[in-house]
Design a protein around this motif. Structure first.
Motif, PDB file in Angstrom:
ATOM      1  N   PHE A 393       0.909  -1.211  -0.091  1.00  0.00           N
ATOM      2  CA  PHE A 393      -0.086  -0.091  -0.320  1.00  0.00           C
ATOM      3  C   PHE A 393       0.895   1.167  -0.194  1.00  0.00           C
ATOM      4  O   PHE A 393       2.077   1.025   0.425  1.00  0.00           O
ATOM      5  N   GLU A 394       0.176   2.292  -0.424  1.00  0.00           N
ATOM      6  CA  GLU A 394       0.955   3.557  -0.541  1.00  0.00           C
ATOM      7  C   GLU A 394       0.261   4.679   0.169  1.00  0.00           C
ATOM      8  O   GLU A 394      -0.865   4.732  -0.313  1.00  0.00           O
ATOM      9  N   LEU A 395       0.815   5.327   1.259  1.00  0.00           N
ATOM     10  CA  LEU A 395       0.117   6.403   2.006  1.00  0.00           C
ATOM     11  C   LEU A 395      -0.119   7.751   1.094  1.00  0.00           C
ATOM     12  O   LEU A 395       0.996   8.047   0.456  1.00  0.00           O
ATOM     13  N   ILE A 396      -1.383   8.161   1.004  1.00  0.00           N
ATOM     14  CA  ILE A 396      -1.712   9.344   0.483  1.00  0.00           C
ATOM     15  C   ILE A 396      -1.737  10.496   1.304  1.00  0.00           C
ATOM     16  O   ILE A 396      -0.929  11.466   1.335  1.00  0.00           O
ATOM     17  N   ILE A 480       7.380  -0.071  18.051  1.00  0.00           N
ATOM     18  CA  ILE A 480       6.399  -0.968  18.172  1.00  0.00           C
ATOM     19  C   ILE A 480       6.647  -2.394  18.053  1.00  0.00           C
ATOM     20  O   ILE A 480       7.658  -2.681  17.104  1.00  0.00           O
ATOM     21  N   ASP A 481       6.172  -2.935  18.921  1.00  0.00           N
ATOM     22  CA  ASP A 481       6.241  -4.717  18.636  1.00  0.00           C
ATOM     23  C   ASP A 481       4.979  -5.290  17.972  1.00  0.00           C
ATOM     24  O   ASP A 481       3.886  -4.922  18.489  1.00  0.00           O
ATOM     25  N   THR A 482       5.120  -5.950  17.264  1.00  0.00           N
ATOM     26  CA  THR A 482       3.916  -6.567  16.675  1.00  0.00           C
ATOM     27  C   THR A 482       4.015  -8.055  16.299  1.00  0.00           C
ATOM     28  O   THR A 482       5.196  -8.549  16.287  1.00  0.00           O
ATOM     29  N   SER A 483       2.860  -8.885  16.474  1.00  0.00           N
ATOM     30  CA  SER A 483       2.959 -10.152  16.351  1.00  0.00           C
ATOM     31  C   SER A 483       1.753 -10.632  15.610  1.00  0.00           C
ATOM     32  O   SER A 483       0.759  -9.909  15.519  1.00  0.00           O
ATOM     33  N   GLY A 493       9.720   4.800  14.847  1.00  0.00           N
ATOM     34  CA  GLY A 493       9.130   6.121  13.980  1.00  0.00           C
ATOM     35  C   GLY A 493       9.865   7.207  15.011  1.00  0.00           C
ATOM     36  O   GLY A 493      10.127   6.791  16.207  1.00  0.00           O
ATOM     37  N   ALA A 494      10.345   8.239  14.156  1.00  0.00           N
ATOM     38  CA  ALA A 494      10.591   9.411  15.235  1.00  0.00           C
ATOM     39  C   ALA A 494      10.215  10.584  14.658  1.00  0.00           C
ATOM     40  O   ALA A 494      10.323  10.723  13.378  1.00  0.00           O
ATOM     41  N   SER A 495       9.868  11.539  15.559  1.00  0.00           N
ATOM     42  CA  SER A 495       9.471  12.908  14.816  1.00  0.00           C
ATOM     43  C   SER A 495       9.176  13.698  16.171  1.00  0.00           C
ATOM     44  O   SER A 495       8.836  13.262  17.352  1.00  0.00           O
ATOM     45  N   TRP A 503       2.681   7.162  13.587  1.00  0.00           N
ATOM     46  CA  TRP A 503       2.547   6.301  12.405  1.00  0.00           C
ATOM     47  C   TRP A 503       3.382   5.824  11.559  1.00  0.00           C
ATOM     48  O   TRP A 503       3.389   4.452  10.694  1.00  0.00           O
ATOM     49  N   LEU A 504       4.574   6.571  11.557  1.00  0.00           N
ATOM     50  CA  LEU A 504       5.842   5.833  10.719  1.00  0.00           C
ATOM     51  C   LEU A 504       6.170   4.596  11.233  1.00  0.00           C
ATOM     52  O   LEU A 504       6.174   3.416  10.574  1.00  0.00           O
ATOM     53  N   ALA A 505       5.866   4.161  12.716  1.00  0.00           N
ATOM     54  CA  ALA A 505       6.351   2.857  13.454  1.00  0.00           C
ATOM     55  C   ALA A 505       5.210   1.927  12.801  1.00  0.00           C
ATOM     56  O   ALA A 505       5.369   0.796  12.598  1.00  0.00           O
TER      57      ALA A 505
END
Ligand SMILES: CC(=O)SCCNC(=O)CCNC(=O)[C@H](O)C(C)(C)COP(=O)(O)OP(=O)(O)OC[C@H]1O[C@@H](n2cnc3c(N)ncnc32)[C@H](O)[C@@H]1OP(=O)(O)O
Ligand SMILES: CC(=O)C(=O)O
Length: 525
Positions: A393-396, A480-483, A493-495, A503-505
């Protein structure tokens, strides 16, 4: 063969923050037996009901390698051994071996147990003899032996003689306060050996001057055949001698056997298991068994390791059940990225510009990203630079808003506009916070194309402010840790905007999860 005497369940549990249940103790004892230690000191049966129950239950179990040992002290100054309840508790424990701790130091004789030197010798000999007469083998722990020897060597040696007269099988020299240095240990053990050439000697070292492992090894060189210690070095104050270091040192460096053949490779798993049961985070930096013990971060190191694994490793980690790891960070060289790509099965062809990827990564680290604990973000960064990569996917656009309305409390809403297979999808969702709303809006957009996304679960969400003195303007790092129930991955992500960092993470996490899934399908199909 060196006798490994584990006291994790007794001296280990004297560490602050540890309290084992009886089941915990039995489970750990099982694993220690499986490792193949010679002795497991289960506790002090005269101390508390849990320890007494441990011995009741342990007596009914089968032990393949280890002898179970009950620990206690010599009889009280004013009592005879046969009338002392602690000695009675040792017999009631029904173990083949008992460990009896007695005083070697005149300071302790005069000021702690407040008796005469002669009576202390009587307490030692009589307590050991009574247990031996009742069919027990006795290991005599000479408490404060090294300090006592420095105060009055003659008296310290007399206490050992008393234990031998009582019939002790092994005399264990204890550095109870942990303040003795290796050369002192060497010299004193050597003298004790001269006095008792036929006696079996052991060492019990504490780590208060960070010398417990070194002291134990020196003692072995001087003739001790038993080493007492604990898994991960847990123990009173700063801990006991760490068996997870001592055992491989003995086997791999000193050429001595400490465990049954082939069992050394069980050590790392046992170390982590004991930490888990103790409810303590495993110390990643423990030698041999820590997760970082064979982790390579500096670019120079990784480049060399790619040529020969002996360049920055003192042993093959598999010998102790551990493994090598490469970490990616601002200290990386090209080798770190190439190793990470290989680890994740990415084929970077000759046109792939590793240096430029590395430069970008270092730029992001300077902005606040940290890739060390976020390998999925590194993988995505590399994968996106490969010409054949089709992003799922691409973010708009996205929006996220938080409102407080009187009578309705906090409201969070988000919209996401993404392109999937050329199609633009625009979704909205609410949530209990802006990140949750964004997550839900993104899932809503992607679910029709990738229903597997429902199996992705957030396991951990860590936020860290990087430059605290900038107050609310500070850069925020989100990990973020995801399973998906099969594997787990971490993204970063950093900002200066916490929503953007999140959002980035989050976007990396979803993209990595989908990429990993498609890769698995390709392999399986
Ligand atoms: C070096 C070590 O790590 S040894 C192990 C240390 N571990 C522990 O202490 C944990 C388990 N301990 C306990 O549960 C309790 O302390 C018990 C059950 C052993 C004793 O409890 P209490 O009877 O209430 O005594 P308390 O702990 O207050 O004091 C210790 C007593 O033991 C005596 N004592 C200490 N060492 C010895 C010894 N080697 N031989 C004989 N008596 C000793 C002390 O003189 C004191 O007795 P006193 O008060 O009559 O003089
Ligand atoms: C026996 C014991 O635990 C010690 O002397 O430290």
């Amino acid at each position: 063969m060196i006798q490994i005497y584990d006291t994790t369940l007794r001296d280990g549990s004297q560490r602050t923050d540890i309290s084992f249940s009886v089941d915990d103790k039995l489970n750990i004892a099982r694993r220690l037996d499986d490792l193949g230690v010679a002795f497991i000191e289960g506790g002090w049966p005269g101390s508390n009901p849990k320890d007494a129950e441990f011995f009741r239950r342990a007596a009914k179990m089968e032990w393949r390698h280890a002898k179970i040992v009950a620990f206690g002290m010599t009889c009280a100054a004013e009592k005879r051994a046969h009338e002392d309840e602690n000695i009675r508790a040792l017999l009631d424990a029904q173990t083949p071996y008992c460990a009896v701790v007695g005083k070697s130091s005149l300071l302790h004789v005069h000021e702690v147990i407040r008796t005469t030197p002669q009576n202390n010798l009587r307490m030692i000999e009589e307590s050991v003899a009574y247990l031996v007469q009742n069919g027990r083998k006795v290991i005599y722990d000479a408490e404060h032996f090294f300090d006592g020897y420095k105060e009055d060597a003659n008296y310290a040696l007399q206490t050992l003689e008393a234990a031998l007269r009582g019939g002790a099988e092994t005399l264990v020299l204890c550095d109870t306060n942990g303040g003795t240095l290796p050369w002192e240990v060497g010299e004193i053990v050597r003298t004790v050996r001269k006095h008792f050439p036929a006696a079996q000697l052991g060492i019990h070292a504490h780590n208060d001057s960070e010398c417990a492992v070194a002291n134990s090894l020196v003692a072995v060189r001087e003739g001790c055949i038993q080493v007492q210690g604990t898994i991960n070095g847990y123990g009173e104050r700063c801990g006991n001698a760490n068996l997870c270091s001592i055992i491989p040192d003995l086997e791999l460096k000193m050429g001595l056997k400490a465990l049954p053949e082939g069992h050394l490779a069980k050590l790392t798993e046992l170390s982590h298991y004991v930490a888990e049961v103790a409810n303590l985070a495993p110390d990643e930096h423990l030698p041999y068994v820590g997760r970082a013990a064979f982790a390579h971060k500096g670019g120079i190191h990784v480049a060399a390791m790619r040529r020969t694994s002996r360049s920055y490793q003192h042993i093959d980690p598999e010998l102790v059940g551990n493994r090598s790891r490469v970490v990616v960070s601002e200290l990386s060289g090209r080798g770190n990225l190439l190793s990470k790509a290989e680890e994740y099965g990415l084929n970077l062809d000759e046109q792939f510009d590793v240096s430029s990827a590395l430069k970008d990564l270092k730029g992001l680290e300077a902005q606040g990203f940290s890739f060390e604990a976020a390998e999925a973000s590194v993988v995505m960064m590399l994968r996106r630079r490969q010409p054949d990569y089709q992003p799922p996917f691409e973010l708009i656009d996205f929006t996220a808003s938080v409102e407080h309305r009187q009578g309705r409390g906090m409201i969070a809403e988000a919209t996401v506009k993404v392109r999937v297979n050329g199609e633009v999808i625009h979704t909205a969702a609410d949530g209990n916070g802006p990140v949750n709303a964004l997550d839900r809006a993104l899932r809503k957009a992607l679910r029709p194309f990738y229903p597997e996304i429902d199996h992705f679960h957030l396991k951990d969400y860590k936020v860290r402010i990087l430059d605290g003195n900038h107050g609310t303007m500070a850069t925020t790092r989100v990990l973020i840790d995801t399973s998906n129930g099969v594997s787990q991955w971490s993204t970063v992500g950093a900002s200066t905007n916490i929503i953007e960092a999140s959002w980035l993470a989050l976007a990396d996490s979803v993209e990595y999860g989908l990429w990993e899934l498609s890769r698995r399908k390709t392999h399986e199909g």
